[in-house]
Design an enzyme around this catalytic site. Structure first.
Site, PDB file in Angstrom:
ATOM      1  N   LYS A  63       0.814  -1.195   0.063  1.00  0.00           N
ATOM      2  CA  LYS A  63      -0.053   0.055   0.044  1.00  0.00           C
ATOM      3  C   LYS A  63       0.825   1.262  -0.036  1.00  0.00           C
ATOM      4  O   LYS A  63       1.877   1.134   0.360  1.00  0.00           O
ATOM      5  CB  LYS A  63      -0.740  -0.046   1.101  1.00  0.00           C
ATOM      6  CG  LYS A  63      -1.965   1.173   1.289  1.00  0.00           C
ATOM      7  CD  LYS A  63      -2.873   1.030   2.430  1.00  0.00           C
ATOM      8  CE  LYS A  63      -3.868   1.886   2.609  1.00  0.00           C
ATOM      9  NZ  LYS A  63      -4.902   1.829   3.806  1.00  0.00           N
ATOM     10  N   SER A  68      -9.583   1.981   2.837  1.00  0.00           N
ATOM     11  CA  SER A  68      -8.768   2.782   1.701  1.00  0.00           C
ATOM     12  C   SER A  68      -7.617   2.036   1.297  1.00  0.00           C
ATOM     13  O   SER A  68      -7.008   2.489   0.380  1.00  0.00           O
ATOM     14  CB  SER A  68      -7.983   3.925   2.961  1.00  0.00           C
ATOM     15  OG  SER A  68      -7.247   3.389   3.794  1.00  0.00           O
ATOM     16  N   SER A  70      -9.647  -0.037   7.089  1.00  0.00           N
ATOM     17  CA  SER A  70      -9.144  -0.043   5.649  1.00  0.00           C
ATOM     18  C   SER A  70      -8.641  -1.215   5.184  1.00  0.00           C
ATOM     19  O   SER A  70      -8.400  -1.312   4.130  1.00  0.00           O
ATOM     20  CB  SER A  70      -8.397   1.162   5.786  1.00  0.00           C
ATOM     21  OG  SER A  70      -9.057   2.498   5.795  1.00  0.00           O
TER      22      SER A  70
END
Lengths: 476, 96, 469
Positions: free
Chosen positions: A73, A148, A172
């Site tokens: 990420k 996210s 997330s």
């Protein structure tokens, strides 16, 4: 093109050991898949991936994750590899150091394929706040992949990589895993070092693994966990083998289901799916009780106060002076910083920073922030009480399945509601996983949420792998 | 009940070091109020707990290991917006 | 009647090996921006860690200032924007300062007064910024340097007290070995708050920031008291302001009006662990505190050393450290005189500190002893000093024949006769009963013999000769 990356890590590892493939080929497969993909799940591809894979030739395959491609990420600091947090503010920022988790995965000779797309600064639950455009769901391009950790989840679900790292502040990792029908774990707070994770909310953030099956997830957790001197919130707790309880008998487990988690806010099909699993477990002799747990309903305002308060402080360092985007104009320093931040940050981020500043400001600090910290303790006490009697808490990960892109754009509040069920876990610092348990009538994945006691990720994996094995539903 | 008036919005934007024009202020005004109405629930909830919980980590007496990390001047300056080869440069506001 | 109330805030840079919240070396005298870690410059994703040595130094300060110790501490974030603040917040201690409700004693015109100290806490320093030509030049070497902030209660009543406080505080901290407390170099920074009132309610205060020297502490406060007095007497209300002291004009000048309550949005720092100080640890640190100036001062007074010498010795820690080594081993006043006189003179001449010279305690003791035992005269002592300061040994030097005192009576007799012949007036004075004539003649004889005449023998011979005249 091969499709080895759709296999489990265990299976790929065997192919490597048997010399049926080499890391270089795995990387080539991943890169080709990315090229052919319209998901926009990556922001930056690691240009050195092929080279790194080549350099593994001849080396001893010394661990189960050797040579396995992984996606990271884009809020995790990778040395010499652009790290943007999906923000204009860090569009051209290249870190000088590796996050501790990156050091660990490099030690195990995993290959970083690239940095995945996300909501800007991890603020959002659909991937739509990204400066680099939203990520598409591999299941249906008109739907959100969740957020996210959008790109990480999408990449794993699309078989581009078998493993990815995400981060979870209020859901997330778990929410996009649920929407994409895969497995995502948020570890106990302090289990995994936060050093190098670009902070959103310091007391809530954790990095965790996203995979297609439970065993792979546990393998990843094994290598990223551990005390880090550079992170004073990281735990000294021993890292044991998280796979050790997988396959063990679940009969002795005592499970609680909070009524709030199966209440009116939850979609009927989702509830039924969870009920099916509950029946399955009860048939095995597992004790499952519906209980009342106070304060779960305060998840959203708690998050808005604490997470946004901390975030407003953590994002204060982005002033355009030392790194990152800055406005071209020569202005007095105050205007320079304001202009830089207003252009560098997207709307969701700006909104959250303002709320955060407000709740910490003047008399508000006691009224809201300090009170929230007390309420947080109450909620945690609530959890601790449950864990005195039970081993695990279960329920749905989300109130519903993935929804259409563009639905939540302008609603300031809606962006928080996806995390209603997942937030309390971050507040208390407990570990929790989302695993796929079936589909709704539109063939969209439904995720189940399993919460464990502090540092008991192994028990979570125990139950999760049982359900995975025995739920009987078609796999994604 | 409105939590923030227009001036409050500008004030909070200043705290957060964000520039707002009239249009932005208008847009955010409504959105912030929506969120703050939700946050009000924190103030009104009745709880017994008097202690605060900063995080679930109760780590105590952690001290750094004394080894040093270091970044070269060139690397630092390369990332800054404006430099003169030795210092990072910004326009002044105060003269203290 | 308008009376001043003064409070003083001092920031002290600690001289620990590493910075307070990162592992960088604690020094910022090198070329700009060459001593930085990713944590100091607040790169995204970095986290602070706490340096134990800094904690211990702060504890020492708190104990030396007689504070109560906060045994369970956490840190807080003070949020504000300024280009010299890399994170956009400073890590400090608001709610749990390491020390609180302490005091330090000062001597005001013969009376001992306690200046109460409200708090001592740990925090980090900002970058160094240089303002020039509408631009600010930032040097991040200093970011993260450890500071302790020491705040008095508003109990100081005059500029004189303020100066005594700063001197006393500075001395205390110097002797703790935790800082070199050089105000001119910025390792000790003083801010003063001044208000006037004619009753028990405190008046509006103004702040004088970054006072550059101890003298200026007195001058700026005195100026500010008078400035406020003038305004109040003319019916003008005092406004809360930040001022600075201008050396040249010797006035305080407005810097900026204080914004109504700077909103620092303090909240507990979630990235740092708690700190728990055990009683055992605190007692250990307390018992290992170095001897503090007031105790040393008392000892010197009791040993009969004069005030001037005491002041000179204590105000220079290196000299004091040296003196402490030899204190028990020789006549203290004699040693003090030589040390504060000829030794310091020689050090200043060569622009070195006593540490940098090659003088050892042993040789200094030997020198004093030689003088005490009349093996050498004071003139000879003076001559030996530069030599032993370059590392030579007393015994060796004395054994060199040119340093021997003349004890031979015949030789001395010639010298005495010569002097007597040249000073008929003194002879008359002696006969008239004036003792000082003897002293004068002794002096002349020593001069004539280039300091080599043995004073004892000379004395006896001189008296005998005078008597016979």
């Amino acid at each position: 093109m091969t499709n080895y990356l759709s296999l489990s890590v265990k299976e790929i590892h065997k192919l490597l050991i048997d010399k049926k493939t080499v890391p270089l080929d795995l990387v080539k497969e991943a890169l080709e898949k990315i090229e052919n993909s319209n998901l926009n799940s990556f922001i930056t591809i690691n240009e050195s991936a092929l080279e790194e894979a080549k350099s593994l030739e001849g080396l001893n395959i010394d661990n189960p994750l050797f040579g396995i491609p992984v996606a990271i990420k884009d809020n995790i600091s990778t040395k010499n590899l652009r790290t943007t947090c999906a923000s204009h503010m860090l569009e051209n920022y290249v870190p000088l150091y590796d996050a501790t988790v990156i050091e660990k995965i490099k030690e195990k000779h995993m290959i970083i394929i690239g940095k995945t797309n996300m909501d800007e600064f991890a603020m959002g639950s659909t991937g739509e706040t990204s400066y680099f455009g939203n990520t598409l769901s591999p299941l249906d391009n008109t739907l959100v992949p969740g957020g996210s950790s959008s790109g990480s989840a999408a990449s794993v679900a699309a078989n581009i990589v078998p493993v990815a790292l995400g981060s979870d502040t209020g859901g997330s990792i778990r929410q996009p895993s649920s929407f994409c029908g895969i497995v995502g774990l948020k570890p106990t707070y302090g289990r995994v070092s936060r050093y190098g994770l670009i902070a959103f909310a310091s007391s809530l953030d954790q990095i965790g693994p996203i995979t297609r099956n439970v065993y792979d997830n546990a393998l990843m957790l094994n290598i990223i966990s551990g005390m880090d001197e550079k992170d004073q919130t990281s735990s000294e707790k021993e890292v044991e083998d998280f796979t050790k309880k997988i396959g063990k008998d679940i009969k002795e487990l005592k499970i609680a289901v909070p009524n709030f988690y199966m209440g009116n806010a939850i979609n009927e099909e989702v509830k039924n799916s969870v009920k099916n699993i509950i029946n399955l477990l009860e048939q095995q002799g597992v004790k499952i009780d519906y209980i009342d747990m106070p304060y779960l309903e305060y998840a959203i305002p708690l998050y808005q106060t604490i997470a946004l308060g901390e975030a407003s402080s953590n994002l204060a360092r982005f002033d355009g002076i030392k790194y990152g985007y800055s406005t071209e104009e020569t202005l007095d320093i105050d205007t320079f910083v304001k202009k830089t931040r207003s252009i560098g940050f997207g709307n969701e981020v700006k909104r959250r920073i303002m709320i955060g500043s407000y709740v910490l400001s003047g008399k508000n600090a006691d009224k809201y922030y300090i009170k929230a910290l007390k309420l947080r303790k109450e909620l945690t006490n609530s959890f601790k009480k449950v864990f005195e009697k039970y081993d695990l808490i279960i329920g749905p990960t989300n109130t519903n399945v993935a929804y259409k892109l563009g639905v939540k754009q302008d609603d300031a509040l809606k962006s928080f509601y996806d995390d209603l069920l997942t937030i309390p876990v971050n507040m208390a610092g407990l570990p929790a996983i989302s695993i796929p348990i079936g589909y709704n009538s539109e063939k969209l994945p439904i995720g189940m949420h399993i919460i464990g006691n502090y540092f008991k990720e192994d028990v979570i994996y125990q139950l999760a792998s049982y359900i995975e094995e025995n739920r009987g539903d078609a796999k994604c | 009940m409105e939590m923030l008036n227009k001036n409050d919005v500008y004030h909070v934007a200043n705290l957060a070091k964000l520039a707002l024009d009239e249009e932005d202020a208008e847009k955010y005004h409504g959105q912030l109020n929506d969120i703050l109405t939700e946050i009000e629930k924190i103030e009104t909830v009745d709880i017994k707990e008097q202690d605060i919980m900063i995080s679930s980590s109760n780590n105590t007496n952690r001290f750094s290991n004394g080894s040093t990390t270091h970044i070269s001047k060139d690397e630092v300056l390369a990332r800054a917006s404006r430099t003169n080869g030795d210092f990072i440069v910004v326009s002044s506001v105060f003269n203290d | 009647m308008l009376k001043p109330t003064i409070g003083i805030e001092v920031h002290v840079e600690l001289n620990s090996k590493n910075k307070v919240f990162s592992n960088s070396i604690n020094s910022f005298k090198e070329a700009p921006n060459t001593n930085i870690s990713e944590i100091d410059i607040a790169y995204p994703g970095t986290l602070p860690t706490l340096n134990k040595e800094v904690l211990e130094m702060a504890l020492k300060a708190a104990l030396a200032l007689n504070c109560n110790i906060n045994k369970h501490m956490h840190f807080d974030r003070k949020n504000y924007f300024y280009p010299d603040l890399p994170k956009g917040y400073q890590i400090t201690q608001k709610n749990t300062p390491i020390g609180y409700d302490g005091y330090i004693e000062i001597n005001v015109q013969g009376e001992t007064k306690r200046i109460e100290i409200e708090r001592v806490h740990i925090e980090e320093d900002t970058c160094k910024s240089i303002h020039y030509n509408k631009e600010t030049f930032l040097n991040y070497n200093r970011a993260g340097v450890p500071l302790i902030e020491i705040v008095t209660k508003p109990v100081i009543k005059s500029s004189e007290e303020a100066v005594l406080y700063i001197e006393s505080l500075r001395e205390q901290l110097l002797y703790l070995n935790i800082s070199d407390v050089k105000i001119e170099e910025g390792s000790m920074r003083c801010d003063a708050n001044v208000s006037l009132s004619d009753n028990d309610i405190l008046g509006t205060k103004t702040e004088i920031k970054n006072i550059g020297s101890i003298t200026n502490v007195g001058l700026s406060i005195e100026y500010e008291i008078n400035r406020q007095k003038d305004l109040i007497e003319n019916g003008i209300k005092i406004v809360e302001e930040t001022r600075k002291f201008d050396d040249k004009s010797r006035q305080t000048i407005l810097m900026r009006t204080k914004e109504t309550g700077n909103d620092y949005r303090y909240f507990p720092e979630p990235d740092l662990a708690f700190v728990d100080l055990t009683d055992e640890y605190i007692n250990k640190v307390k018992s290992n505190l170095p001897v503090l100036p007031n105790t040393i001062r008392q000892k010197y007074i009791e040993a009969g050393i004069n005030n001037h010498n005491i002041k000179t010795i204590i105000s220079n820690k290196d000299i004091c450290d040296f003196y402490e080594i030899i204190f028990d081993k020789v006549a203290p006043e004699l040693a003090a005189n030589i040390l504060t006189g000829d030794i310091i003179k020689e050090l200043n001449k060569n622009h070195i500190s006593i540490k940098e010279s090659k003088l050892t305690g042993e040789e200094f003791i030997n020198l004093i002893k030689a003088l005490e035992n009349n093996k050498i005269s004071s003139k000879q002592c003076k001559d030996l000093i530069p030599l032993i300061m370059s590392g030579e040994k007393v015994e060796k030097l004395i054994s060199n024949s040119s340093f021997q005192l003349i004890t031979d009576k015949t030789e001395l007799s010639d010298i005495i006769d010569k002097v007597l012949a040249n000073n008929p007036v003194s002879i008359e004075d002696y006969k008239a009963g004036k003792d000082r004539a003897v002293k004068y003649l002794m002096g002349q004889i020593m001069k004539e013999s280039q300091g080599k005449a043995d004073p004892k023998t000379v004395s006896v011979e001189l008296i005998s000769k005078l008597k016979s005249l």
